[in-house]
Motif scaffolding. Structure first.
Motif, mmCIF file in Angstrom:
data_model
loop_
_atom_site.group_PDB
_atom_site.id
_atom_site.type_symbol
_atom_site.label_atom_id
_atom_site.label_comp_id
_atom_site.label_asym_id
_atom_site.label_seq_id
_atom_site.Cartn_x
_atom_site.Cartn_y
_atom_site.Cartn_z
ATOM 1 N N TRP A 86 0.841 -1.180 0.000
ATOM 2 C CA TRP A 86 0.000 0.000 0.000
ATOM 3 C C TRP A 86 0.887 1.245 0.000
ATOM 4 O O TRP A 86 2.089 1.160 0.271
ATOM 5 C CB TRP A 86 -0.911 0.018 1.217
ATOM 6 C CG TRP A 86 -1.940 -1.074 1.268
ATOM 7 C CD1 TRP A 86 -1.750 -2.407 1.055
ATOM 8 C CD2 TRP A 86 -3.330 -0.919 1.567
ATOM 9 N NE1 TRP A 86 -2.933 -3.085 1.216
ATOM 10 C CE2 TRP A 86 -3.920 -2.203 1.525
ATOM 11 C CE3 TRP A 86 -4.134 0.180 1.878
ATOM 12 C CZ2 TRP A 86 -5.277 -2.405 1.777
ATOM 13 C CZ3 TRP A 86 -5.475 -0.021 2.126
ATOM 14 C CH2 TRP A 86 -6.045 -1.304 2.075
ATOM 15 N N ALA A 89 -0.530 7.896 2.368
ATOM 16 C CA ALA A 89 -1.036 9.176 1.885
ATOM 17 C C ALA A 89 -0.824 10.290 2.909
ATOM 18 O O ALA A 89 -0.499 11.423 2.537
ATOM 19 C CB ALA A 89 -2.527 9.060 1.554
ATOM 20 N N VAL A 97 -3.225 7.375 6.979
ATOM 21 C CA VAL A 97 -4.112 7.111 5.847
ATOM 22 C C VAL A 97 -3.270 6.436 4.778
ATOM 23 O O VAL A 97 -2.249 6.983 4.336
ATOM 24 C CB VAL A 97 -4.740 8.405 5.298
ATOM 25 C CG1 VAL A 97 -5.671 8.084 4.124
ATOM 26 C CG2 VAL A 97 -5.491 9.150 6.398
ATOM 27 N N THR A 99 -3.364 3.861 1.049
ATOM 28 C CA THR A 99 -4.205 3.543 -0.095
ATOM 29 C C THR A 99 -3.624 2.372 -0.883
ATOM 30 O O THR A 99 -2.420 2.103 -0.849
ATOM 31 C CB THR A 99 -4.360 4.745 -1.047
ATOM 32 O OG1 THR A 99 -3.087 5.070 -1.612
ATOM 33 C CG2 THR A 99 -4.923 5.952 -0.315
ATOM 34 N N TYR A 100 -4.528 1.704 -1.609
ATOM 35 C CA TYR A 100 -4.145 0.602 -2.479
ATOM 36 C C TYR A 100 -5.026 0.644 -3.713
ATOM 37 O O TYR A 100 -6.258 0.710 -3.602
ATOM 38 C CB TYR A 100 -4.312 -0.745 -1.755
ATOM 39 C CG TYR A 100 -4.228 -1.946 -2.658
ATOM 40 C CD1 TYR A 100 -3.046 -2.265 -3.318
ATOM 41 C CD2 TYR A 100 -5.348 -2.749 -2.896
ATOM 42 C CE1 TYR A 100 -2.978 -3.364 -4.171
ATOM 43 C CE2 TYR A 100 -5.280 -3.841 -3.739
ATOM 44 C CZ TYR A 100 -4.094 -4.143 -4.377
ATOM 45 O OH TYR A 100 -4.028 -5.206 -5.221
ATOM 46 N N ASP A 101 -4.408 0.625 -4.890
ATOM 47 C CA ASP A 101 -5.157 0.599 -6.140
ATOM 48 C C ASP A 101 -5.358 -0.844 -6.583
ATOM 49 O O ASP A 101 -4.393 -1.607 -6.712
ATOM 50 C CB ASP A 101 -4.421 1.384 -7.234
ATOM 51 C CG ASP A 101 -4.445 2.886 -6.973
ATOM 52 O OD1 ASP A 101 -5.437 3.363 -6.386
ATOM 53 O OD2 ASP A 101 -3.485 3.571 -7.347
ATOM 54 N N ARG A 111 -10.005 2.094 -6.029
ATOM 55 C CA ARG A 111 -9.026 2.475 -4.995
ATOM 56 C C ARG A 111 -9.574 2.144 -3.617
ATOM 57 O O ARG A 111 -10.734 2.436 -3.298
ATOM 58 C CB ARG A 111 -8.696 3.962 -5.078
ATOM 59 C CG ARG A 111 -7.878 4.452 -3.870
ATOM 60 C CD ARG A 111 -7.208 5.772 -4.100
ATOM 61 N NE ARG A 111 -6.053 5.614 -4.989
ATOM 62 C CZ ARG A 111 -5.127 6.560 -5.140
ATOM 63 N NH1 ARG A 111 -5.214 7.703 -4.506
ATOM 64 N NH2 ARG A 111 -4.111 6.349 -5.956
ATOM 65 N N THR A 113 -8.993 2.863 0.393
ATOM 66 C CA THR A 113 -8.379 3.764 1.364
ATOM 67 C C THR A 113 -8.653 3.229 2.761
ATOM 68 O O THR A 113 -9.794 2.885 3.088
ATOM 69 C CB THR A 113 -8.951 5.184 1.240
ATOM 70 O OG1 THR A 113 -8.722 5.670 -0.084
ATOM 71 C CG2 THR A 113 -8.284 6.128 2.239
ATOM 72 N N GLN A 114 -7.609 3.138 3.568
ATOM 73 C CA GLN A 114 -7.756 2.702 4.957
ATOM 74 C C GLN A 114 -7.224 3.799 5.878
ATOM 75 O O GLN A 114 -6.123 4.305 5.677
ATOM 76 C CB GLN A 114 -7.011 1.394 5.221
ATOM 77 C CG GLN A 114 -7.198 0.884 6.649
ATOM 78 C CD GLN A 114 -6.599 -0.487 6.903
ATOM 79 O OE1 GLN A 114 -7.075 -1.221 7.748
ATOM 80 N NE2 GLN A 114 -5.555 -0.854 6.180
ATOM 81 N N VAL A 115 -8.037 4.144 6.879
ATOM 82 C CA VAL A 115 -7.652 5.126 7.885
ATOM 83 C C VAL A 115 -7.478 4.388 9.208
ATOM 84 O O VAL A 115 -8.394 3.685 9.666
ATOM 85 C CB VAL A 115 -8.709 6.237 8.032
ATOM 86 C CG1 VAL A 115 -8.263 7.264 9.076
ATOM 87 C CG2 VAL A 115 -8.964 6.918 6.688
ATOM 88 N N GLU A 252 -18.156 1.415 2.187
ATOM 89 C CA GLU A 252 -17.429 1.916 3.354
ATOM 90 C C GLU A 252 -17.759 1.064 4.577
ATOM 91 O O GLU A 252 -18.887 0.588 4.728
ATOM 92 C CB GLU A 252 -17.810 3.372 3.635
ATOM 93 C CG GLU A 252 -17.497 4.318 2.492
ATOM 94 C CD GLU A 252 -18.006 5.722 2.721
ATOM 95 O OE1 GLU A 252 -17.300 6.676 2.338
ATOM 96 O OE2 GLU A 252 -19.122 5.879 3.270
#
Length: 262
Positions: A86, A89, A97, A99-101, A111, A113-115, A252
Motif C-alpha cells: 500500500w 497518503a 491514511v 491507499t491501495y489501487d 481504490r 483507502t484505509q484510515v 465503506e
C-alpha cells in the motif's frame, strides 16, 4: 510518500502500521503489552475486495464469471490487498491514511483507502472502496489475530449473535441459518444490530470489537491466537450477498477496538 512502517502513539498505546506488508496493523501495544500475534502473516490485515472464501474462486457479475487465484484450494480467500504494498497518503502522531489501487487479478479498477486512528483507549479502522469507472461487487473486512494469552492469562470470548451461518464440508456457508453453537469456531455469525464481541483477559484487559456491520467470523481453532473479523457480508458473499461499489457510492466500513483495564 513511501510505504515504510508507521508508528502511531496515544497515551500508553502504540500501533504499528505496515503499508508495505498488505496494509496490515503489525502490532498494537497497550501499556507495553502486545495484543496482536506477531509475524509477517499476522497482526491484523484488511480483507478486500472480498472476505473469507469465494467458492472455487469464481464469482459472477451479471453474465460475466470471474476467476480468482485459488490461494486456499479449492477456494480463493481473503482478497488481494493483503498481499500487496500500500502507499502512505498522510500521517500524524495518532493517525495514518494508506491507499491501495486494485489491479490484476481483480478485474475492476478501484481504490481502497484505509484510515488507522489511535486513541488512548481505542483503535478505529475505516476502509472504503471507490471507483470512477464500472460498478462492481466487493466486500470489506478485517482479520485481526489477537494473542490468546497475555502475561500468562488466557482470553475469554463473549458475544450474542442472532444466528450462525451453517458451515458446509467445504467451509462455506450453506445458506441455512442455525442456532449459535459452542466453540471452537471457524464460523460466520449474524449480528443485525452490529458486531459486538468482547475479549477478556481476566484481571488484565477487556477489549471490545464493534462495528455497524452485521457479520463477523470468529476463529479460535489455533493455540496462539483468536480472530474476530467484522465484515460487510458472509464468506462467499460476492456470490450470495454482493455489495456494489458504484461511481456515485463507495463501499465503506468501520470497526473499533476499545479497551479498558481493571
Amino acid at each position: 510518500m513511501s510505504n515504510e512502517p508507521i508508528t502511531l502513539t496515544a497515551g500508553d498505546a502504540e500501533a504499528t502500521v505496515l503499508p508495505g506488508n498488505g496494509g496490515r496493523i503489525g502490532g498494537l501495544r497497550v501499556g507495553g503489552t502486545e495484543l496482536l500475534r506477531q509475524g509477517e502473516r499476522y497482526g491484523c490485515f484488511p480483507m478486500v475486495p472480498w472476505c473469507g472464501r469465494i467458492r472455487d474462486g469464481r464469482f459472477s457479475d451479471g453474465a460475466v464469471v470471474h476467476q480468482m487465484p485459488l490461494n486456499s484450494p479449492p477456494h480463493a480467500i481473503h482478497g488481494t490487498a493483503r498481499d500487496a504494498a500500500w502507499r502512505t497518503a498522510r500521517v500524524t502522531a495518532d493517525e495514518a491514511v494508506i491507499t491501495y489501487d486494485l489491479v490484476d487479478p481483480w478485474p475492476y479498477p478501484g481504490r481502497v483507502t484505509q484510515v488507522v486512528a489511535l486513541a488512548e483507549d481505542r483503535l478505529t479502522l475505516s476502509m472504503s472502496v471507490e471507483t470512477y469507472e464500472s460498478s462492481f461487487p466487493a466486500q470489506i473486512g478485517w482479520h485481526p489475530w489477537f494473542n490468546r494469552t497475555l502475561d500468562g492469562t488466557g482470553v475469554e470470548i463473549a458475544f450474542d449473535p442472532a444466528w450462525q451461518e451453517e458451515r458446509g464440508d467445504d467451509h462455506l456457508p450453506t445458506g441455512n441459518r442455525v442456532e449459535p453453537k459452542p466453540g471452537p469456531w471457524d464460523d460466520c455469525f449474524g449480528m443485525p444490530d452490529g458486531v459486538d464481541v468482547t475479549l477478556t483477559w481476566p484481571g488484565l484487559l477487556e477489549l471490545k470489537v464493534t462495528s455497524r456491520e452485521q457479520w463477523a467470523v470468529v476463529y479460535d481453532e489455533q493455540e496462539a491466537a483468536v480472530c474476530v473479523e467484522p465484515q460487510t457480508g458472509p464468506p462467499n458473499g460476492l456470490n450470495t450477498l454482493p455489495r456494489l461499489v458504484t461511481p456515485l457510492e463507495p463501499l465503506e466500513a468501520t470497526t473499533t477496538w476499545s479497551w479498558r483495564r481493571p
